[in-house]
Design a protein around this motif. Structure first.
Motif, short mmCIF file in Angstrom:
data_model
loop_
_atom_site.label_atom_id
_atom_site.label_comp_id
_atom_site.label_asym_id
_atom_site.label_seq_id
_atom_site.Cartn_x
_atom_site.Cartn_y
_atom_site.Cartn_z
N ALA A 138 0.84 -1.39 -0.04
CA ALA A 138 0.02 -0.19 -0.27
C ALA A 138 0.99 1.17 0.00
CB ALA A 138 -1.15 -0.11 1.52
N GLY A 139 2.25 1.49 -0.04
CA GLY A 139 3.29 2.15 -0.19
C GLY A 139 3.18 2.48 1.61
N SER A 140 4.60 3.29 1.84
CA SER A 140 4.34 3.60 3.35
C SER A 140 3.76 4.95 4.25
CB SER A 140 6.18 4.00 3.46
OG SER A 140 6.96 2.90 3.61
N ARG A 141 3.61 5.75 2.88
CA ARG A 141 2.65 6.53 3.70
C ARG A 141 1.44 5.85 4.08
NH1 ARG A 141 2.48 12.14 -0.55
NH2 ARG A 141 0.11 11.27 0.12
N ALA A 142 0.64 5.45 2.91
CA ALA A 142 -0.57 4.62 3.74
C ALA A 142 -0.68 3.75 4.73
CB ALA A 142 -1.34 4.00 2.31
N ALA A 143 0.53 3.13 4.66
CA ALA A 143 0.41 2.16 5.97
C ALA A 143 1.01 2.18 7.28
CB ALA A 143 2.32 1.13 5.60
N ALA A 144 1.35 3.47 7.68
CA ALA A 144 1.64 4.72 8.68
C ALA A 144 0.64 5.43 9.00
CB ALA A 144 3.06 5.33 8.24
N SER A 145 -0.20 5.82 8.02
CA SER A 145 -0.92 6.84 8.50
C SER A 145 -2.30 6.16 8.48
CB SER A 145 -1.61 7.44 7.19
OG SER A 145 -2.07 7.16 6.31
N ALA A 146 -2.66 4.50 8.59
CA ALA A 146 -3.75 3.87 8.80
C ALA A 146 -2.56 3.53 10.56
CB ALA A 146 -3.40 1.83 8.05
N LEU A 147 -1.67 2.87 10.33
CA LEU A 147 -0.91 2.98 12.02
C LEU A 147 -1.90 3.51 12.62
CD1 LEU A 147 2.50 1.62 11.63
CD2 LEU A 147 0.38 -0.03 12.70
N ARG A 148 -1.61 5.12 12.14
CA ARG A 148 -1.85 6.22 14.06
C ARG A 148 -3.39 6.39 13.17
NH1 ARG A 148 2.24 8.93 10.35
NH2 ARG A 148 4.24 9.25 11.24
N ALA A 149 -4.44 6.55 12.14
CA ALA A 149 -5.54 6.17 12.68
C ALA A 149 -6.48 5.39 13.00
CB ALA A 149 -6.27 6.44 10.86
N VAL A 150 -5.88 3.85 12.73
CA VAL A 150 -7.21 3.42 13.46
C VAL A 150 -7.59 3.17 15.18
CG1 VAL A 150 -7.04 0.43 14.15
CG2 VAL A 150 -6.40 1.11 11.76
N PRO A 151 -6.47 3.85 15.68
CA PRO A 151 -6.76 3.99 17.95
C PRO A 151 -8.06 4.86 17.60
CG PRO A 151 -4.22 3.41 17.32
CD PRO A 151 -4.90 4.11 15.78
N PHE A 152 -7.85 5.73 16.65
CA PHE A 152 -8.66 6.97 16.89
C PHE A 152 -9.94 6.60 16.66
CE2 PHE A 152 -5.14 9.42 17.27
CZ PHE A 152 -5.18 10.12 18.06
N VAL A 153 -9.75 5.90 15.14
CA VAL A 153 -11.85 4.82 14.93
C VAL A 153 -12.15 4.00 15.96
CG1 VAL A 153 -12.63 3.61 13.18
CG2 VAL A 153 -10.37 5.12 12.36
N HIS A 154 -10.90 3.78 16.29
CA HIS A 154 -11.91 3.07 17.84
C HIS A 154 -11.61 2.98 18.40
CE1 HIS A 154 -10.93 -0.60 20.72
NE2 HIS A 154 -11.32 -1.42 19.18
N ALA A 155 -11.35 4.48 19.23
CA ALA A 155 -11.94 5.47 19.78
C ALA A 155 -12.63 5.82 19.84
CB ALA A 155 -11.08 6.31 20.87
N ALA A 156 -12.96 6.32 18.63
CA ALA A 156 -14.75 7.08 18.15
C ALA A 156 -15.51 6.00 18.27
CB ALA A 156 -14.30 7.20 17.10
N TRP A 157 -15.31 5.10 17.62
CA TRP A 157 -16.35 3.74 17.37
C TRP A 157 -17.07 3.93 18.53
CZ3 TRP A 157 -20.29 2.32 14.96
CH2 TRP A 157 -21.18 1.39 15.30
N ALA A 158 -16.65 3.62 19.58
CA ALA A 158 -16.81 3.25 21.24
C ALA A 158 -17.39 4.27 21.61
CB ALA A 158 -15.43 3.11 22.12
N THR A 159 -17.34 5.70 21.62
CA THR A 159 -18.04 6.46 21.81
C THR A 159 -19.46 6.32 21.29
OG1 THR A 159 -15.74 8.23 22.07
CG2 THR A 159 -17.99 8.62 22.12
N PHE A 160 -19.85 6.19 19.77
CA PHE A 160 -20.87 6.58 19.18
C PHE A 160 -20.99 5.43 19.59
CE2 PHE A 160 -23.09 5.96 15.78
CZ PHE A 160 -23.76 6.88 14.79
N LEU A 161 -20.81 3.87 19.68
CA LEU A 161 -21.58 2.51 19.91
C LEU A 161 -22.36 3.32 21.55
CD1 LEU A 161 -22.47 -0.24 19.43
CD2 LEU A 161 -20.36 -0.86 20.68
N GLU A 162 -21.87 3.76 22.59
CA GLU A 162 -21.88 3.78 23.57
C GLU A 162 -23.65 5.43 23.42
OE1 GLU A 162 -21.78 2.35 26.72
OE2 GLU A 162 -23.06 3.53 27.83
#
Lengths: 477, 316
Positions: A226-250
């Motif tokens: 996928a390219g280094s840039r996409a791989a790095a930004s995915a690593l950065r983004a996923v924890p935020f998506v995780h937290a956002a989803w938990a908040t939205f769900l609750e």
């Protein structure tokens, strides 16, 4: 020690636990035979009563690991016919990684992705490979970032030490489940559990470094594809998506369920919430333990960026990989949204904000309306009923009956004043509800509400701002 | 088995029998107040109005009267309503009315921290504050409404600067107002708006201003003792104790003096000076009313326990 050697030891230990179980069975048989030969039948019965269930339990646990039920992942299965583009992408990634594609893809209601294998014999035999992808990842990541995430997960099965690595990977997952299943026994059972747990812990420790190295290797695969840039930004983004989803769900979905609503088109609601409201979510700090198989995130990002793999320039949203995404998302959520019993009103997810606020007001004024109905003798009490009662000096009839002030007194003024606070709170909710339902702006109601609840009440101000003529009663609900 | 405590016959030590000890104040202490409070309870406002007007200038006595009448007013306000109907502009009514709101707020709160109670407490305190400011305008020379403001400051979380403004107004009118000092001490507690250090500073400074306030560091030690077991043994507490003992040597039997005696008992007990504890109990006689006993769940029981313990440990 070299990692391949470690992996070999780990696999040997995986085999070893089966030997351990067989050893237990053999020991029981030998003891039984000896006891029968000596004619010690009471000891025979006793020994079997105590040990046979334990040995049986171990065997059942061992051989049932692969037989996990199909719905353990939740979510919805998407077939190649339903979602040709997603399947094409996954097959293409599997080919690039050098592993076989999954047998099943599930879109799940969580901010995670993974490839899970249903295994037999503690992970020694793989029966079925399942890829799960959380829909919040589709909603929040770009196409390239999601590609990096999926390539990472497939990468676990395509490394140079693929055979051993895959085994270690599946074995870990199976053992973690066994460790969880063994807790809570007593007596001899606990002792046997203890032995197995010690063995499993040893295995997890030995294989831990293999796994951490595998994470970095899988990251490298993701970056290459996928390219280094996409791989790095995915690593950065996923924890935020995780937290956002938990908040939205609750805050939204569970709150909606409690208020009796069944949200539809959750994808639209979640996407709007994520992009327009931009929730200020903080990822939970990572829980680092001795068995944590993930290296620190900063280390992973640095490693991926150091590869400087080209690619990842596009920024199409990942959701475009899905056909009819809204339907897929709602169906992946069906188990989450309907596990509370009772009838629920279907509503558009984007309306939840307004509906939840209204439900809060309805709940916050129901006690006052009940009291007003009882006090007035009318079949339906409204804001007008309450104001009329207040005008007639009947505040006392609107007080909740079961209020006990902090010092426990029944002194009339203390009870009255304490109760007045409740009437003020509920009347404020009721008045705001009337404003909303009439589509009016809600000005600062507080002074008018207080004035209406005084011993010498003045309800004219409240009637004016809410917009009801003295002789007209708005429907409150 | 013989319980040595039960065996400690108070008479041997010149103390009144346990059965005579009482935790309520006596009508004989202030017959006019007793009568006014009784009248208020039955809806009559005139005795209260007359008594209250007569206390103007004697600020500590006025505070006692306002305290008792405000408690009645918080429980049942028919007499206050009747008073307002008859003399809407009576400034003394404004003073007791404000303090009644304060008492009412505390009755709603109680000792717990249940959310609904605290919410009601805050709401009614805002009314008390409004009434107190009105009273300061009605009787500009009276420190009593400023005392009410001092007392409600902690519940509303007054900033230190705001509190100091109120405090300056109070002390300008009554430099050694006893009840206001006790409420200010509460304001400076760590649990409310201050800190251990700020409270001790306040107590020491107050003790230096007036002989009637010399016991304030002992009040502070009492507030601190749970968290700082050495609170009674500090130089400041010991010094305060000696000053209090001098003041108590030939003091009349007033409520304030009995309170100081009570705190002296606690301090002497902590320091192991049991003979002197017994001596103070002898002077207190049957009076377990007021602080510090009123701070305990069982005021009379606490009083008797301390008394019995001191007798057992005293030299004779």
């Amino acid at each position: 020690m070299r990692l391949s050697a470690r992996a070999a030891i780990a696999v040997a230990m995986l085999v070893g636990i089966h030997l351990l179980a067989l050893l237990l069975v053999a020991a029981l048989v030998v003891v039984d035979v000896l006891l029968v030969q000596d004619g010690r039948f009471i000891a025979f019965v006793w020994t079997n009563a105590v040990f046979a269930p334990i040995v049986l339990g171990v065997l059942v646990t061992l051989f049932s690991v692969g037989a996990t039920p199909g719905d353990q992942f939740g979510g919805t299965v998407v077939t190649p016919q339903d979602q040709p583009r997603l399947w094409d992408r996954v097959r293409m990634l599997a080919a690039e990684v050098g592993t076989r594609p999954p047998d099943e893809i599930r879109v799940v209601p969580g901010a995670n992705a993974g490839v899970v294998e249903r295994t037999r014999l503690f992970g020694l035999v793989v029966r079925r490979r399942v890829m799960v992808v959380g829909f919040p990842l589709f909603a929040c990541l770009t196409d390239d970032e999601l590609t990096a995430v999926l390539a990472h997960e497939l990468g676990h099965f395509g490394n140079h030490d693929a055979r051993l690595g895959g085994l270690v990977h599946s074995g870990r997952a199976a053992l973690v489940r066994i460790l969880a299943g063994l807790s809570g026994g007593t007596g001899y059972r606990a002792a046997v559990a203890e032995v197995i747990a010690a063995y499993a812990n040893l295995y997890l420790t030995v294989s831990g470094r293999v796994s951490r190295r595998q994470e970095l290797a899988a990251d490298a695969v993701a970056a290459r594809i996928a390219g280094s840039r996409a791989a790095a930004s995915a690593l950065r983004a996923v924890p935020f998506v995780h937290a956002a989803w938990a908040t939205f769900l609750e805050e939204r979905l569970h709150a909606a369920g409690s208020a009796g609503y069944l949200p539809r088109n959750v994808l639209v609601g979640f996407t709007r919430w994520w992009t327009v409201e931009r929730p200020d979510v903080e990822p939970a700090p990572p829980v680092a333990g001795p068995f944590d198989r993930h290296p620190p995130m900063a280390e992973r990002i640095a490693a991926v960026e150091a590869l400087a793999a080209p690619g990842g320039g596009g920024s199409a949203p990942a959701i475009d990989l899905l056909d009819d995404p809204s339907r897929v998302v709602d169906s992946s959520l069906s188990t989450v949204l309907t596990d509370e019993l009772g009838f629920k009103t279907p509503v558009e997810c984007v309306d939840l904000d307004h509906l939840l606020a209204r439900a809060h007001l309805v709940a916050g004024s129901s006690r006052l309306l009940t009291a007003a109905r009882r006090a007035s003798g009318e079949r339906e009490a409204t804001l007008g009923t309450v104001l009329d009662l207040l005008d007639r000096g009947r505040l006392a009839d609107l007080l909740p009956a079961d209020l006990v002030p902090g010092n426990g007194t029944r002194a009339p003024r203390v009870v009255r004043e304490y109760g007045r606070g409740f009437v003020i709170g509920e009347l404020a909710a009721l008045a705001e509800l009337a404003c909303r339902d009439a589509g009016r702006e809600c000005p600062d109601l507080a002074p008018h509400v207080e004035a209406a609840c005084e011993d010498h009440p003045d309800t004219a101000g409240l009637r004016r701002v809410v917009g009801i003529a003295p002789d007209r009663h708005p429907v409150a609900d | 088995m013989l319980d040595p405590r039960r065996n400690a016959d108070p008479a041997r030590w010149g103390l009144v029998p346990d059965g005579q000890v009482r935790e309520r104040w006596l009508p004989a202490d202030d017959p006019a107040l007793h009568e006014a409070a009784g009248a208020a309870r039955s809806g009559q406002w005139r005795p209260a109005a007359t008594l209250l007007a007569s206390t103007f200038g004697d600020w500590d006595h006025r505070a006692e009267v306002v305290d008792v009448l405000a408690t009645e007013g918080a429980h049942d306000d028919r007499w206050l309503t009747a008073w307002r109907a008859a003399r809407p502009e009576d400034p003394h009514l404004a003073v007791v009315d404000a303090h009644a709101w304060l008492k009412l707020a505390w009755a709603i709160r109680g000792e717990g921290l249940e959310a609904a109670h605290v919410k009601g407490f805050q709401r009614v305190l805002v009314k008390a504050q409004r009434a107190a400011w009105a009273a300061t305008g009605a009787l500009p020379d009276d420190p009593t409404p400023w005392w009410t403001l001092t007392a409600l400051a902690r519940g509303l979380g007054f900033a230190h600067s705001r509190f100091q403004e109120v405090w300056a107004e109070l002390t300008a009118r009554a430099p050694s107002h006893r009840r206001a000092h006790l409420d200010a001490l509460q304001y400076w507690r760590e649990e409310w708006c201050g800190s251990h250090g700020l409270m001790l500073d306040f107590a020491e400074k107050a003790a230096a201003t007036s002989p009637e306030l010399v016991a304030l560091p002992l009040h502070a030690a009492f507030e601190l003792e749970d968290e700082e077991p050495g609170a009674w043994r500090t130089a400041s507490a010991r010094q305060a104790l000696e000053a209090v003992l001098v003041r108590l040597a030939d003091a009349p039997d007033t409520r304030a003096v009995r309170e100081d005696r009570g705190f002296a008992v606690l301090a002497l007990f902590e320091l192991g000076r049991y003979d002197e504890v017994v001596e103070q109990f002898r002077l207190l006689g049957p009076r377990a009313d007021g602080a510090p006993w009123s701070s305990y769940e069982d005021p009379k029981g606490t009083f008797l326990n301390y008394r019995a313990d001191a007798c057992m440990r005293a030299a004779r």
